[in-house]
Design a protein around this motif. Structure first.
Motif, mmCIF file in Angstrom:
data_model
loop_
_atom_site.group_PDB
_atom_site.id
_atom_site.type_symbol
_atom_site.label_atom_id
_atom_site.label_comp_id
_atom_site.label_asym_id
_atom_site.label_seq_id
_atom_site.Cartn_x
_atom_site.Cartn_y
_atom_site.Cartn_z
ATOM 1 N N PHE A 172 0.835 -1.196 0.000
ATOM 2 C CA PHE A 172 0.000 0.000 0.000
ATOM 3 C C PHE A 172 0.875 1.254 0.000
ATOM 4 N N ALA A 173 1.902 1.265 0.823
ATOM 5 C CA ALA A 173 2.793 2.426 0.908
ATOM 6 C C ALA A 173 3.445 2.701 -0.451
ATOM 7 N N LYS A 174 3.839 1.647 -1.148
ATOM 8 C CA LYS A 174 4.454 1.803 -2.468
ATOM 9 C C LYS A 174 3.442 2.377 -3.463
ATOM 10 N N GLN B 170 -2.592 5.503 -15.732
ATOM 11 C CA GLN B 170 -1.803 4.928 -14.643
ATOM 12 C C GLN B 170 -2.328 5.411 -13.292
ATOM 13 N N ARG B 171 -2.648 6.703 -13.209
ATOM 14 C CA ARG B 171 -3.177 7.242 -11.952
ATOM 15 C C ARG B 171 -4.496 6.568 -11.586
ATOM 16 N N MET B 172 -5.364 6.358 -12.569
ATOM 17 C CA MET B 172 -6.653 5.723 -12.313
ATOM 18 C C MET B 172 -6.464 4.281 -11.847
ATOM 19 N N ALA B 173 -5.540 3.564 -12.473
ATOM 20 C CA ALA B 173 -5.281 2.175 -12.071
ATOM 21 C C ALA B 173 -4.756 2.130 -10.642
ATOM 22 N N LEU B 174 -3.858 3.036 -10.301
ATOM 23 C CA LEU B 174 -3.331 3.091 -8.938
ATOM 24 C C LEU B 174 -4.442 3.430 -7.950
#
Length: 82
Positions: free
Chosen positions: A29-31, A64-68
């Motif tokens: 989660f931190a990553k 990428q932001r949405m996937a994260l």
């Protein structure tokens, strides 16, 4: 196009405490949290022309932001039910 940063604290305002706990207790989660903020900052810099980029690259960053964000939301949800 929005020039407002999509900070996780704004995306999940009622989950701030859970996110703090997960950042300490869950390395994955931190990553993801750090990756999200890195990508989010890159998007914001592109949107504000601080670091202009090609539209295709900016679109890929948004995906990428949405996937994260989706994966972070899943981890938050799982932590709430645990």
């Amino acid at each position: 196009m929005s020039n407002t940063p999509h900070e996780l604290i704004e995306e999940f305002p009622d989950k701030v405490e859970i996110m703090r706990e997960l950042k300490v207790s869950d390395a994955h989660f931190a990553k993801l949290f750090d990756q999200y903020h890195e990508v989010n900052r890159a998007i914001h810099r592109a949107e504000t022309n601080v670091e202009p980029t090609e539209q295709l690259h900016e679109g890929e960053l948004r995906k990428q932001r949405m996937a994260l964000k989706d994966e972070i939301a899943q981890l938050i949800s799982a932590a709430q039910t645990a």
